[in-house]
Design a protein around this motif. Structure first.
Motif, PDB file in Angstrom:
ATOM      1  N   LEU A   1      -1.069  -6.058 -24.437  1.00 45.14           N
ATOM      2  CA  LEU A   1      -0.944  -6.756 -23.153  1.00 45.14           C
ATOM      3  C   LEU A   1       0.242  -7.718 -23.167  1.00 45.14           C
ATOM      4  O   LEU A   1       0.933  -7.889 -22.157  1.00 45.14           O
ATOM      5  CB  LEU A   1      -2.229  -7.512 -22.825  1.00 45.14           C
ATOM      6  CG  LEU A   1      -3.442  -6.632 -22.483  1.00 45.14           C
ATOM      7  CD1 LEU A   1      -4.709  -7.478 -22.360  1.00 45.14           C
ATOM      8  CD2 LEU A   1      -3.214  -5.855 -21.197  1.00 45.14           C
ATOM      9  N   ALA A   2       0.475  -8.311 -24.319  1.00 46.50           N
ATOM     10  CA  ALA A   2       1.592  -9.258 -24.427  1.00 46.50           C
ATOM     11  C   ALA A   2       2.933  -8.547 -24.221  1.00 46.50           C
ATOM     12  O   ALA A   2       3.919  -9.165 -23.841  1.00 46.50           O
ATOM     13  CB  ALA A   2       1.552  -9.941 -25.794  1.00 46.50           C
ATOM     14  N   GLU A   3       2.936  -7.236 -24.483  1.00 46.91           N
ATOM     15  CA  GLU A   3       4.185  -6.466 -24.309  1.00 46.91           C
ATOM     16  C   GLU A   3       4.399  -6.024 -22.855  1.00 46.91           C
ATOM     17  O   GLU A   3       5.468  -5.516 -22.508  1.00 46.91           O
ATOM     18  CB  GLU A   3       4.164  -5.226 -25.210  1.00 46.91           C
ATOM     19  CG  GLU A   3       4.302  -5.561 -26.686  1.00 46.91           C
ATOM     20  CD  GLU A   3       4.057  -4.342 -27.565  1.00 46.91           C
ATOM     21  OE1 GLU A   3       4.140  -3.204 -27.060  1.00 46.91           O
ATOM     22  OE2 GLU A   3       3.751  -4.546 -28.748  1.00 46.91           O
ATOM     23  N   CYS A   4       3.384  -6.160 -22.007  1.00 43.77           N
ATOM     24  CA  CYS A   4       3.508  -5.746 -20.595  1.00 43.77           C
ATOM     25  C   CYS A   4       4.307  -6.786 -19.830  1.00 43.77           C
ATOM     26  O   CYS A   4       3.962  -7.965 -19.858  1.00 43.77           O
ATOM     27  CB  CYS A   4       2.132  -5.611 -19.942  1.00 43.77           C
ATOM     28  SG  CYS A   4       1.116  -4.352 -20.679  1.00 43.77           S
ATOM     29  N   LYS A   5       5.347  -6.339 -19.157  1.00 45.65           N
ATOM     30  CA  LYS A   5       6.186  -7.275 -18.397  1.00 45.65           C
ATOM     31  C   LYS A   5       5.992  -7.000 -16.902  1.00 45.65           C
ATOM     32  O   LYS A   5       6.099  -5.844 -16.466  1.00 45.65           O
ATOM     33  CB  LYS A   5       7.663  -7.072 -18.749  1.00 45.65           C
ATOM     34  CG  LYS A   5       7.971  -7.316 -20.225  1.00 45.65           C
ATOM     35  CD  LYS A   5       8.045  -8.811 -20.548  1.00 45.65           C
ATOM     36  CE  LYS A   5       8.269  -9.062 -22.028  1.00 45.65           C
ATOM     37  NZ  LYS A   5       7.042  -9.127 -22.834  1.00 45.65           N
TER      38      LYS A   5
END
Ligand code: FES
Ligand code: FE
Length: 417
Positions: free
Chosen positions: A11-15
């Motif tokens: 999720l942290a990689e979703c921009k």
């Protein structure tokens, strides 16, 4: 099952405003999460009531490892049952559809009634309590001839969806339809890529030369010329006047696709009616009517009815036929699509319609889309894939889909939603 940390990292990689990272379309662990948090939670479209009109008629539907039996019981009620014997777990029916007197397990011949109750268990009658060994029920709903089921122990509300779909779908007469043709496709792409492609018409001009002749979806705020806008306004005004006489309404009046899904309010269902292109009365290759009028329609100029429900159903209906696509996930890199063509129940093939005229429009559109999705799956699986930006004009529904999907995943993460 993936750990919470695994999802947190992804999720942290979703921009925001950009496509999803590749792992969302390729990882086994993420696929397992999708199955648990999307496919085992929501209402899934199974088929049409007209496919199982008589007691004993059934269809089976597989969702990942689960097989569901949807059948008409002795009282003609619709019933959903897990297709798994209560003795040692054999699959009961291995056909996609058919007719059952009673449900007989092929392994040791335990016999169940059409309501799922265990009737006989050969040689074990004295030693088991049959009342504890009924087939496991699955909640089902029928709305305007469409069958839905849910694998969740506590299914989400269905009534709001029923309210939106029932009135718009009723004139189409799905209950009094017949399946003219049904084709299964194995799409070599993750189910989310199939939806993302479905939620935009950015690809339509080049990808679907036949589709864009029939519809206005492929125009958007950034490319609807004055000339096209005048055309749309005129056809909307004419349709509003004409349709009002037969109780139909134009519920989507602009260029571009209707907005769906609504991530913020978790709206997973939607239906609308909108005009086809000037001169077109059917989504056929040349826009002409290709089968007798369906349902309550008294003339062919009824535009196109659209219905869609997350995560596995969309439908385009014309005056004379309806085409539905049902998706089922079969792995991180694959999805099964069934495309179903419906016509009026009394329509006779060869006399009232021919498959040569009925099928090509959506056969072409479907194949074009599945190829697009397969190509994208290969690209997002590459080590060189980097999520690119979405167009706000053309891909607003892809943004909504991704948000809706992430909400499904996150909603079960320790009450973060
Ligand atoms: Fe069904 Fe034994 S597994 S009767
Ligand atoms: Fe497409």
């Amino acid at each position: 099952m993936a750990s919470d940390g695994y999802l947190e990292t992804l999720l942290a990689e979703c921009k925001p405003g950009r496509a999803l990272p590749g792992a969302f379309y390729t990882d086994d662990a993420l696929y397992r999460l999708d199955v648990e948090r999307v496919w085992r939670r929501g209402w899934l479209f199974a088929g049409y009531t007209c496919e199982i009109p008589n007691p004993g008629d059934y269809i089976t539907v597989s969702v990942d490892t689960d097989s569901i039996l949807l059948l008409r019981d002795d009282s003609e009620a619709l019933r959903g049952l897990h297709n798994v014997c209560r003795h040692r777990g054999s699959l009961l029916c291995d056909q996609p559809s058919g007719q059952l007197g009673k449900i007989v397990c092929p392994y040791h011949q335990w016999v169940y009634g059409r309501d799922g109750s265990l009737l006989t268990c050969r040689g074990m009658q004295e030693t088991v309590d049959k009342s504890e060994l009924s087939l496991v029920p699955v909640p089902v709903h029928e709305v305007a001839g469409m069958i839905y089921f849910c694998l969740a122990a506590e299914p989400p509300d269905f009534e709001a969806a029923r309210e939106v779909m029932a009135d718009l779908a009723r004139p189409q007469g799905f209950e009094r339809a017949k399946v003219a043709k049904s084709i299964d496709y194995d799409i070599r792409a993750n189910w989310k890529l199939v939806w993302e492609n479905n939620r935009e018409c950015y690809h339509c001009n080049v990808g679907h030369p036949q589709y864009i002749k029939a519809n206005y979806d492929h125009y958007n705020a950034n490319d609807t010329s004055e000339h096209i806008q005048t055309q749309i306004d005129a056809i909307v005004a004419r349709s509003e006047q004409m349709w009002a006489e037969c109780g139909l309404a134009v519920t989507h009046k602009q260029a571009g696709m209707t907005r769906f899904p609504d991530a913020e309010h978790n709206i997973w269902y939607s239906a609308n009616r909108t005009p086809l292109s000037e001169g077109w009365v059917s989504e056929s290759m040349d826009g002409r009517q290709v089968a007798p009028l369906m349902g309550q329609y008294s003339h062919p100029d009824v535009g196109t009815l659209r219905i869609r429900t997350m995560p596995n159903f969309w439908n385009h209906s014309s005056c004379d036929h309806a085409v539905t696509t049902r998706l089922l996930p079969t792995g991180p890199h694959s999805t099964q699509a069934r495309v179903i063509w419906l016509v009026h129940e009394n329509a006779v093939e060869g006399k009232d319609y021919s498959l040569d005229e009925l099928l090509p429009f959506w056969q072409l559109t479907s194949k074009q889309d599945w190829e697009i999705c397969g190509r994208q799956q290969r690209g997002v699986s590459s080590s060189a894939y980097r999520p690119g930006p979405y167009s706000l004009d053309k891909e607003y529904n892809v943004i909504s889909f991704v948000q809706w999907y992430l909400h499904q995943l996150i909603g079960y993460e320790g009450g973060r939603e």
